[in-house]
Design an enzyme around this catalytic site. Structure first.
Site, PDB file in Angstrom:
ATOM      1  N   HIS A  36     -23.958   2.998   3.829  1.00  0.00           N
ATOM      2  CA  HIS A  36     -22.217   2.942   3.346  1.00  0.00           C
ATOM      3  C   HIS A  36     -20.747   3.504   3.779  1.00  0.00           C
ATOM      4  CE1 HIS A  36     -25.335   0.187   1.135  1.00  0.00           C
ATOM      5  NE2 HIS A  36     -25.620   1.157   0.456  1.00  0.00           N
ATOM      6  N   ASP A  57     -17.317  10.059  -4.010  1.00  0.00           N
ATOM      7  CA  ASP A  57     -18.341  10.205  -5.785  1.00  0.00           C
ATOM      8  C   ASP A  57     -19.713  10.976  -4.381  1.00  0.00           C
ATOM      9  OD1 ASP A  57     -20.153   7.017  -6.178  1.00  0.00           O
ATOM     10  OD2 ASP A  57     -18.877   7.862  -4.242  1.00  0.00           O
ATOM     11  N   GLN A  67     -33.941   5.588  -1.543  1.00  0.00           N
ATOM     12  CA  GLN A  67     -33.827   4.146  -1.298  1.00  0.00           C
ATOM     13  C   GLN A  67     -35.829   3.209  -1.576  1.00  0.00           C
ATOM     14  OE1 GLN A  67     -31.114   2.017  -1.226  1.00  0.00           O
ATOM     15  NE2 GLN A  67     -29.338   3.538  -0.868  1.00  0.00           N
TER      16      GLN A  67
HETATM   17  O1  RIB Z   1     -23.059   0.077  -3.131  1.00  0.00           O
HETATM   18  C1  RIB Z   1     -22.781   1.727  -2.951  1.00  0.00           C
HETATM   19  C2  RIB Z   1     -21.743   2.001  -2.690  1.00  0.00           C
HETATM   20  O2  RIB Z   1     -22.044   3.230  -4.634  1.00  0.00           O
HETATM   21  C3  RIB Z   1     -21.153   4.014  -2.001  1.00  0.00           C
HETATM   22  O3  RIB Z   1     -20.149   3.798  -1.912  1.00  0.00           O
HETATM   23  C4  RIB Z   1     -22.620   4.898  -2.869  1.00  0.00           C
HETATM   24  O4  RIB Z   1     -22.155   6.227  -2.075  1.00  0.00           O
HETATM   25  C5  RIB Z   1     -22.224   4.476  -3.946  1.00  0.00           C
HETATM   26  O5  RIB Z   1     -20.911   4.707  -4.449  1.00  0.00           O
HETATM   27 CA    CA Z   2     -19.878   6.483  -2.631  1.00  0.00          CA
END
Ligand code: RIB
Ligand code: CA
Length: 306
Positions: free
Chosen positions: A239, A11, A227
């Site tokens: 992440h 995503d 953030q």
């Molecule tokens: O919680 C972090 C995740 O949620 C990551 O994959 C970020 O891109 C969102 O999709």
């Molecule tokens: Ca993601």
């Protein structure tokens, strides 16, 4: 060397973008297809972002298709606070002509997996498309070597105290995947929140001076600001590349076998990944990260995006 075949459902999404970059530039991986899901932004926007990214990486030949527009039963939940209105705020892509005639991400996932025994399916967003694919054509389970996901946590969530975003958006889809009987590898917040895009990381990236590092620096500047403004963090946690890096660098993460199940209630525990060391285990769960090894692998691939 035989490359490991993979399929990515994502995503994009500032952090998804660099999972895609590494997969595109790795000599050890063969990225056979990409589908996008509704998560950080709507599925139309995550598709557009994945389209732009694959073109930017000179990989417009990789099949790409838009997945399901919403979670299996729950209302859509997007995250413009972090990823912006486009879902990838901070970088202006050149115009790329869309010549694709592929329309259905779930079917692309099914067709790709059914034709490629031993493929690894990587998810870096809500698991809607993979969950639907398993339900629509369970034969894919015979060909999937492993599901590698960014999601969940052995400790706390990030959207609620209990749940991480990717699982919270579609707990039913995650439940299907975690009960499917294929090996799972989970990179959760308990490790990915230690992977921070600090000023030192940014200054090292700037020195790489490639198209990949230019993309990284510009996107991360917006990512870090959001953030900070939304979560109060000094540096954003990157992440999603943890999924791909865990396939390429065995020194980057330590895993423990656990039994992981998903809370699919409609309470404040919804979306929790319930992790315990009971048998039978179904998932290798990342419990430690070597942040230097993580950045080493990511920078190696930024260098290749010239
Ligand atoms: O919680 C972090 C995740 O949620 C990551 O994959 C970020 O891109 C969102 O999709
Ligand atoms: Ca993601």
């Amino acid at each position: 060397m035989v490359k490991q075949k993979i399929f990515i459902d994502c995503d994009p999404g500032h952090d998804d973008a660099f999972a895609l970059l590494i997969a595109c530039y790795s000599e050890k991986l063969d990225l056979l297809g990409v589908s996008t899901c509704s998560g950080n932004q709507t599925v139309d926007k995550t598709y557009r972002n994945a389209f732009n990214l694959l073109n930017y990486f000179n990989k417009s030949d990789i099949p790409l298709a838009k997945g399901n527009p919403s979670p299996i039963i729950r209302e859509s939940r997007i995250c413009p606070e972090i990823h912006g209105e486009t879902g990838l705020d901070g970088f202006e892509f050149p115009f790329y002509e869309n010549k694709s005639n592929l329309s259905n991400g779930v079917d692309l996932l099914i067709d790709t997996v059914n034709k490629n025994k031993g493929i690894i399916v990587v998810t870096t967003g809500p698991m809607t498309n993979l969950g639907l694919a398993i339900k629509k054509d369970p034969r894919i389970l015979n060909n999937i070597k492993e599901i590698v996901l960014m999601g969940g946590s052995t400790t706390e969530g990030n959207i609620t105290k209990a749940a991480e975003f990717n699982i919270l958006v579609d707990p039913e889809a995650a439940d299907i995947c975690f009960k499917a009987g294929v090996p799972l590898r989970m990179l959760g917040l308990n490790v990915t929140r230690q992977i921070l895009v600090t000023k030192d990381v940014l200054s090292k990236a700037k020195k790489i001076d490639t198209r990949g590092s230019d993309l990284f620096v510009k996107l991360m500047e917006v990512f870090n600001k959001n953030q900070h403004d939304f979560f109060g963090l000094e540096a954003g946690p990157l992440h999603d590349p943890a999924t791909i890096i865990s396939l390429l660098n065995e020194n980057a993460f330590v895993f423990e076998d656990m039994n992981v199940s998903i809370d699919t209630s409609f309470t404040d525990q919804a979306g929790k990944t319930i992790c315990n060391k009971a048998q039978p285990y179904n998932c290798k769960v990342a419990v430690k990260v070597n942040v230097d090894e993580y950045w080493k692998t990511l920078f190696e691939h930024l260098e290749k995006c010239i």
